[in-house]
Design a protein around this motif. Structure first.
Motif, PDB file in Angstrom:
ATOM      1  N   ALA A 129       0.827  -1.210   0.000  1.00  0.00           N
ATOM      2  CA  ALA A 129       0.000   0.000   0.000  1.00  0.00           C
ATOM      3  C   ALA A 129       0.858   1.256   0.000  1.00  0.00           C
ATOM      4  O   ALA A 129       0.576   2.224  -0.716  1.00  0.00           O
ATOM      5  N   LEU A 130       1.925   1.270   0.790  1.00  0.00           N
ATOM      6  CA  LEU A 130       2.792   2.450   0.834  1.00  0.00           C
ATOM      7  C   LEU A 130       3.528   2.626  -0.491  1.00  0.00           C
ATOM      8  O   LEU A 130       3.735   3.759  -0.944  1.00  0.00           O
ATOM      9  N   ARG A 131       3.920   1.522  -1.132  1.00  0.00           N
ATOM     10  CA  ARG A 131       4.587   1.620  -2.438  1.00  0.00           C
ATOM     11  C   ARG A 131       3.647   2.202  -3.500  1.00  0.00           C
ATOM     12  O   ARG A 131       4.098   2.781  -4.479  1.00  0.00           O
ATOM     13  N   SER A 132       2.335   2.009  -3.326  1.00  0.00           N
ATOM     14  CA  SER A 132       1.376   2.542  -4.293  1.00  0.00           C
ATOM     15  C   SER A 132       1.106   4.021  -4.091  1.00  0.00           C
ATOM     16  O   SER A 132       0.320   4.605  -4.841  1.00  0.00           O
ATOM     17  N   GLY A 133       1.734   4.642  -3.075  1.00  0.00           N
ATOM     18  CA  GLY A 133       1.590   6.079  -2.874  1.00  0.00           C
ATOM     19  C   GLY A 133       0.704   6.477  -1.716  1.00  0.00           C
ATOM     20  O   GLY A 133       0.481   7.677  -1.493  1.00  0.00           O
ATOM     21  N   ALA A 134       0.176   5.520  -0.953  1.00  0.00           N
ATOM     22  CA  ALA A 134      -0.682   5.864   0.176  1.00  0.00           C
ATOM     23  C   ALA A 134       0.148   6.511   1.284  1.00  0.00           C
ATOM     24  O   ALA A 134       1.193   5.983   1.660  1.00  0.00           O
ATOM     25  N   PRO A 135      -0.298   7.652   1.836  1.00  0.00           N
ATOM     26  CA  PRO A 135       0.462   8.281   2.919  1.00  0.00           C
ATOM     27  C   PRO A 135       0.346   7.533   4.239  1.00  0.00           C
ATOM     28  O   PRO A 135       1.172   7.705   5.135  1.00  0.00           O
ATOM     29  N   ARG A 136      -0.709   6.704   4.349  1.00  0.00           N
ATOM     30  CA  ARG A 136      -0.928   5.958   5.578  1.00  0.00           C
ATOM     31  C   ARG A 136      -1.706   4.698   5.238  1.00  0.00           C
ATOM     32  O   ARG A 136      -2.557   4.699   4.332  1.00  0.00           O
ATOM     33  N   VAL A 137      -1.430   3.611   5.937  1.00  0.00           N
ATOM     34  CA  VAL A 137      -2.175   2.377   5.704  1.00  0.00           C
ATOM     35  C   VAL A 137      -2.467   1.725   7.050  1.00  0.00           C
ATOM     36  O   VAL A 137      -1.591   1.640   7.917  1.00  0.00           O
ATOM     37  N   ASP A 138      -3.711   1.315   7.225  1.00  0.00           N
ATOM     38  CA  ASP A 138      -4.123   0.537   8.390  1.00  0.00           C
ATOM     39  C   ASP A 138      -4.415  -0.882   7.921  1.00  0.00           C
ATOM     40  O   ASP A 138      -5.262  -1.085   7.039  1.00  0.00           O
ATOM     41  N   VAL A 139      -3.727  -1.855   8.492  1.00  0.00           N
ATOM     42  CA  VAL A 139      -3.970  -3.258   8.179  1.00  0.00           C
ATOM     43  C   VAL A 139      -4.781  -3.839   9.319  1.00  0.00           C
ATOM     44  O   VAL A 139      -4.334  -3.853  10.473  1.00  0.00           O
ATOM     45  N   ALA A 140      -5.976  -4.300   8.995  1.00  0.00           N
ATOM     46  CA  ALA A 140      -6.893  -4.797  10.021  1.00  0.00           C
ATOM     47  C   ALA A 140      -7.236  -6.253   9.746  1.00  0.00           C
ATOM     48  O   ALA A 140      -7.609  -6.608   8.619  1.00  0.00           O
ATOM     49  N   TYR A 141      -7.122  -7.081  10.785  1.00  0.00           N
ATOM     50  CA  TYR A 141      -7.513  -8.482  10.701  1.00  0.00           C
ATOM     51  C   TYR A 141      -8.827  -8.653  11.448  1.00  0.00           C
ATOM     52  O   TYR A 141      -8.923  -8.349  12.633  1.00  0.00           O
ATOM     53  N   SER A 142      -9.837  -9.140  10.724  1.00  0.00           N
ATOM     54  CA  SER A 142     -11.136  -9.399  11.328  1.00  0.00           C
ATOM     55  C   SER A 142     -11.268 -10.892  11.557  1.00  0.00           C
ATOM     56  O   SER A 142     -11.481 -11.659  10.616  1.00  0.00           O
ATOM     57  N   LEU A 143     -11.122 -11.328  12.803  1.00  0.00           N
ATOM     58  CA  LEU A 143     -11.320 -12.727  13.162  1.00  0.00           C
ATOM     59  C   LEU A 143     -12.816 -12.896  13.392  1.00  0.00           C
ATOM     60  O   LEU A 143     -13.366 -12.390  14.387  1.00  0.00           O
ATOM     61  N   GLU A 180     -15.000 -14.942  14.309  1.00  0.00           N
ATOM     62  CA  GLU A 180     -15.660 -15.429  15.532  1.00  0.00           C
ATOM     63  C   GLU A 180     -15.758 -14.335  16.582  1.00  0.00           C
ATOM     64  O   GLU A 180     -16.563 -14.445  17.515  1.00  0.00           O
ATOM     65  N   ALA A 181     -14.944 -13.273  16.456  1.00  0.00           N
ATOM     66  CA  ALA A 181     -14.992 -12.127  17.386  1.00  0.00           C
ATOM     67  C   ALA A 181     -14.890 -10.850  16.558  1.00  0.00           C
ATOM     68  O   ALA A 181     -13.860 -10.153  16.573  1.00  0.00           O
ATOM     69  N   PRO A 182     -15.928 -10.497  15.793  1.00  0.00           N
ATOM     70  CA  PRO A 182     -15.837  -9.362  14.863  1.00  0.00           C
ATOM     71  C   PRO A 182     -15.648  -8.016  15.543  1.00  0.00           C
ATOM     72  O   PRO A 182     -15.222  -7.064  14.903  1.00  0.00           O
ATOM     73  N   ASP A 183     -15.992  -7.917  16.816  1.00  0.00           N
ATOM     74  CA  ASP A 183     -15.835  -6.639  17.515  1.00  0.00           C
ATOM     75  C   ASP A 183     -14.444  -6.463  18.101  1.00  0.00           C
ATOM     76  O   ASP A 183     -14.186  -5.472  18.806  1.00  0.00           O
ATOM     77  N   ALA A 184     -13.542  -7.403  17.842  1.00  0.00           N
ATOM     78  CA  ALA A 184     -12.176  -7.300  18.365  1.00  0.00           C
ATOM     79  C   ALA A 184     -11.175  -7.443  17.221  1.00  0.00           C
ATOM     80  O   ALA A 184     -10.330  -8.345  17.233  1.00  0.00           O
ATOM     81  N   PRO A 185     -11.259  -6.563  16.184  1.00  0.00           N
ATOM     82  CA  PRO A 185     -10.282  -6.655  15.086  1.00  0.00           C
ATOM     83  C   PRO A 185      -8.889  -6.263  15.582  1.00  0.00           C
ATOM     84  O   PRO A 185      -8.736  -5.488  16.531  1.00  0.00           O
ATOM     85  N   VAL A 186      -7.893  -6.823  14.907  1.00  0.00           N
ATOM     86  CA  VAL A 186      -6.500  -6.494  15.239  1.00  0.00           C
ATOM     87  C   VAL A 186      -5.999  -5.519  14.171  1.00  0.00           C
ATOM     88  O   VAL A 186      -5.845  -5.891  13.014  1.00  0.00           O
ATOM     89  N   GLU A 187      -5.768  -4.266  14.570  1.00  0.00           N
ATOM     90  CA  GLU A 187      -5.401  -3.221  13.617  1.00  0.00           C
ATOM     91  C   GLU A 187      -3.998  -2.703  13.913  1.00  0.00           C
ATOM     92  O   GLU A 187      -3.622  -2.539  15.077  1.00  0.00           O
ATOM     93  N   THR A 188      -3.254  -2.441  12.833  1.00  0.00           N
ATOM     94  CA  THR A 188      -1.913  -1.863  12.948  1.00  0.00           C
ATOM     95  C   THR A 188      -1.788  -0.756  11.914  1.00  0.00           C
ATOM     96  O   THR A 188      -2.174  -0.944  10.761  1.00  0.00           O
ATOM     97  N   ARG A 189      -1.262   0.388  12.327  1.00  0.00           N
ATOM     98  CA  ARG A 189      -1.111   1.531  11.415  1.00  0.00           C
ATOM     99  C   ARG A 189       0.348   1.692  11.003  1.00  0.00           C
ATOM    100  O   ARG A 189       1.264   1.549  11.820  1.00  0.00           O
ATOM    101  N   PHE A 190       0.533   2.028   9.744  1.00  0.00           N
ATOM    102  CA  PHE A 190       1.866   2.299   9.202  1.00  0.00           C
ATOM    103  C   PHE A 190       1.808   3.629   8.459  1.00  0.00           C
ATOM    104  O   PHE A 190       0.844   3.922   7.751  1.00  0.00           O
ATOM    105  N   GLU A 191       2.851   4.432   8.602  1.00  0.00           N
ATOM    106  CA  GLU A 191       2.952   5.719   7.927  1.00  0.00           C
ATOM    107  C   GLU A 191       3.956   5.629   6.785  1.00  0.00           C
ATOM    108  O   GLU A 191       4.754   4.688   6.704  1.00  0.00           O
TER     109      GLU A 191
END
Length: 670
Positions: free
Chosen positions: A581-595, A597-608
């Protein structure tokens, strides 16, 4: 690219509109808008509206032709007629020929040359033709595949330089090129050689069908001979004549590249001066076209000049007939710059002007693999040696069931793998229900159709249809379970965020180059597919679905366990997603994993954007062993990893007491 895409599928409206707006057609924006609005009002495709308006047999029901200005109507009618005919011919033409015909038949080359930097633009068109030729040589005549290949090159962001404008340099040089590559160029001197050899071979097919429906067959007898039947002889003759006309057109292109001096050479029989026949040697007709009196002039001399008046000026054609009897007379005794051969045994002193001899540059060592995905990186991280056997040496291991059957006793004489306790991957009997892997596949297929703005779980019929398609048992519990996973995501905060984005794309493929060393021309292609790509204000959101990872986990511990699972199993995948995503020119990317069985507890990580260099360094470190060719066995062999490895039985340094043991450390629940 757009022309080829429309040729492959005229219902690709984006490609078709781009072609209409290009110099291939030259339709105005107002005309394109009118055509598009008329097609939309009729509830039909853009191509249907154009067919009905301009092709023979169209009923004109769209009323489109009458609504356009005369010049625009003529442009569209000419293109649509030509384009429909080209679509009929396309399966029988090479990819390079498709591009060439589009450029020359429409006058596109002349229009491009008249544009600013026209020579550079046309050079890039020729570069596209070269790409098409190389692709077809490697992958076959596949228009759709070539379009995907072009899209992949664009997606890679490979900043290729502009194609060289061949022939424009003022340096003294001899350039060798094909006739197709010389189109649009001119040179002071052009030599077209080897004209005494037939350039095209006749088709030897057993079936010929003409555009008007005539059919020809070539029948084989028991004696091994073949005889033409039906209209085969007539069709073959017409085919030869068409091919001969095409050859003349190509040679006309070659000969008109010369500005001042044109040299044509080829071998012929001066005793017979044979008449030209279709697909015969070009020299038989070329001398008759340029110097009709050459036969009489060269009957008494080996060199003659024939003069013609062309456009008010004088054109001199010099005819030279080189035979064994006249070779000494025509060729110089000494070529300028050549040295006299030394006598036998006499030492030869190289002249001081001779350039120094350089040592041969060794060929660069190619990388073991040229393409990596995050799953491949994970595979290498688990065991470099198994990665080598499977991905580099292309060896295949036994199936899980066969591996269980062939597992030998350990070195201490005790069976490490009991057949009545097979590994999780092996099914010794049909277990009722749906496996976690198949359930995840079905959920992903349903989420590909999911509407983020109008979320709803799939109907029971949709789930039942997919279960049936996968030969899985259909039960009410399984249908409710699948619908519940998607319903949970539909009500999640992550779904709401995705719906609020500017655009949402599902199953989006990506690829980018990873350069191991800035001074090394070699590179690795890293590729993959993201489940959901969302463009937001100020950045990008990447969503990846996971199923079956939190079964049996206490809901109170779901967030903590989910974070541990992502960190343990998907850190490399998250890194690749972020860097893509950053190589495509995005200034920021959030990668979120939606498990799910627990959709209200996604695992999110931000990269600049500032993290890109560190991420690339981290990825290079992960791939460093692959680049350097280090493929070492894992330090922690175990049954789950080694059972189906192609090298376990005879190639691995570990024995069965280690490769067939249980996992040495506690696994994360799955």
């Amino acid at each position: 690219r757009s022309y080829l895409a429309a040729l492959a599928n005229p219902r690709d409206e984006l490609a078709l509109v781009m072609v209409l707006a290009s110099p291939l057609v030259g339709a105005s924006l107002g005309t394109i808008a009118s055509v598009r609005l008329r097609a939309k009002a009729l509830g039909r495709t853009l191509w249907w509206a154009l067919e009905q308006a301009f092709l023979p047999g169209g009923d004109g029901s769209s009323g489109l032709a009458a609504a356009l200005a005369d010049d625009q109507r003529a442009r569209l009618e000419g293109f649509i007629t030509r384009f429909a005919a080209e679509r009929a011919q396309a399966p029988r033409l090479s990819l390079e020929a498709l591009v060439d015909r589009a450029v020359t038949d429409s006058g596109y080359d002349l229009q491009v040359l008249a544009m600013p930097a026209g020579d550079r633009r046309l050079a890039n068109v020729r570069k596209l033709m070269r790409l098409a030729r190389r692709f077809e040589a490697e992958s076959g005549r596949d228009v759709r595949g070539f379009i995907d290949h072009l899209d992949e090159r664009r997606l890679l962001g490979a900043r290729e330089g502009q194609a060289p404008v061949e022939g424009e340099t003022r340096e003294p040089a001899v350039r060798l090129m094909t006739i197709h590559a010389a189109k649009g160029l001119e040179f002071p001197l052009v030599c077209v050689a080897d004209l005494g050899r037939s350039q095209v071979r006749e088709s030897g097919g057993g079936l010929e069908i003409s555009d008007d429906g005539r059919t020809g067959l070539r029948l084989a007898s028991l004696s091994g001979e073949t005889r033409p039947s039906l209209d085969m002889e007539e069709l073959a003759k017409e085919q030869r004549e068409r091919a001969d006309e095409e050859e003349r057109r190509i040679f006309h292109v070659a000969m008109t590249r010369a500005r001042e001096h044109l040299v044509l050479s080829g071998a012929l029989d001066p005793e017979k001066w044979p008449e030209h026949r279709p697909l015969g040697p070009p020299v038989d007709w070329i001398w008759r076209a340029l110097a009709p009196g050459a036969k009489e002039l060269l009957a008494e001399a080996s060199l003659a000049v024939e003069t013609h008046e062309v456009d008010g000026g004088e054109l001199r054609v010099r005819c030279v007939l080189c035979t064994p009897d006249t070779v000494d007379e025509l060729l110089p005794e000494r070529v300028p710059g050549a040295t006299t051969p030394a006598a036998a045994g006499e030492p030869v002193e190289p002249p001081e002007s001779m350039p120094r001899r350089f040592d041969r540059v060794p060929a660069p060592r190619s990388l073991p693999v040229a393409q990596l995905s995050y799953s491949a990186l994970e595979s290498y991280d688990r065991c470099g040696y198994r990665f080598y056997l499977e991905r580099v040496a292309r060896l295949r291991g036994p199936s899980p069931r066969e591996a269980v059957r062939l597992a030998p006793p350990a070195r201490n004489g005790q069976l490490v793998l009991q057949l009545e306790v097979p590994p999780p991957e092996v099914e010794t009997e049909q277990v009722p229900g749906v496996s976690a892997l198949l359930r995840g596949t079905i959920v992903h297929q349903l989420l590909e159709r999911f509407d983020f703005e109008a979320p709803r779980p799939p109907s029971a019929e949709e789930v039942e249809e997919l279960l049936t398609a996968h030969d899985a048992p259909v039960t009410a519990d399984e249908i409710d379970r699948v619908r519940g996973l998607i319903d949970g995501f539909a009500g999640s905060r992550l779904r709401e965020r995705a719906a609020a984005g500017r655009s949402v794309r599902r199953e989006l493929p990506f690829a980018f180059e990873l350069q191991p060393d800035p001074g090394d021309p070699r590179s690795i292609l890293v590729n993959g597919v993201v489940d959901v790509h969302v463009e937001e204000d100020g950045g990008v959101l990447v969503v990846d679905y996971k199923t079956g990872l939190l079964e049996g986990v206490d809901p109170a511990d779901a967030a903590q366990v989910a974070a541990a699972i992502v960190e343990e199993r998907y850190a490399t995948q998250r890194l690749v997603y972020a860097l893509a995503a950053l190589r495509s020119g995005a200034p920021r990317v959030d990668v979120a994993y939606s498990l799910l069985e627990a959709p209200d507890a996604p695992v999110e990580t931000r990269f600049e954007a500032a993290d890109a260099a560190a991420l690339e360094a981290q990825l290079l470190e992960l791939a460093g062993g692959v680049v350097e060719g280090r493929f070492e066995p894992t330090d922690e062999p175990h049954r789950e990893l080694c059972l189906t490895c192609p090298g376990r039985a005879a190639l691995c340094s570990w024995g069965p007491d280690r490769t067939l043991q249980e996992h040495p450390r506690a696994a994360i629940p799955s």
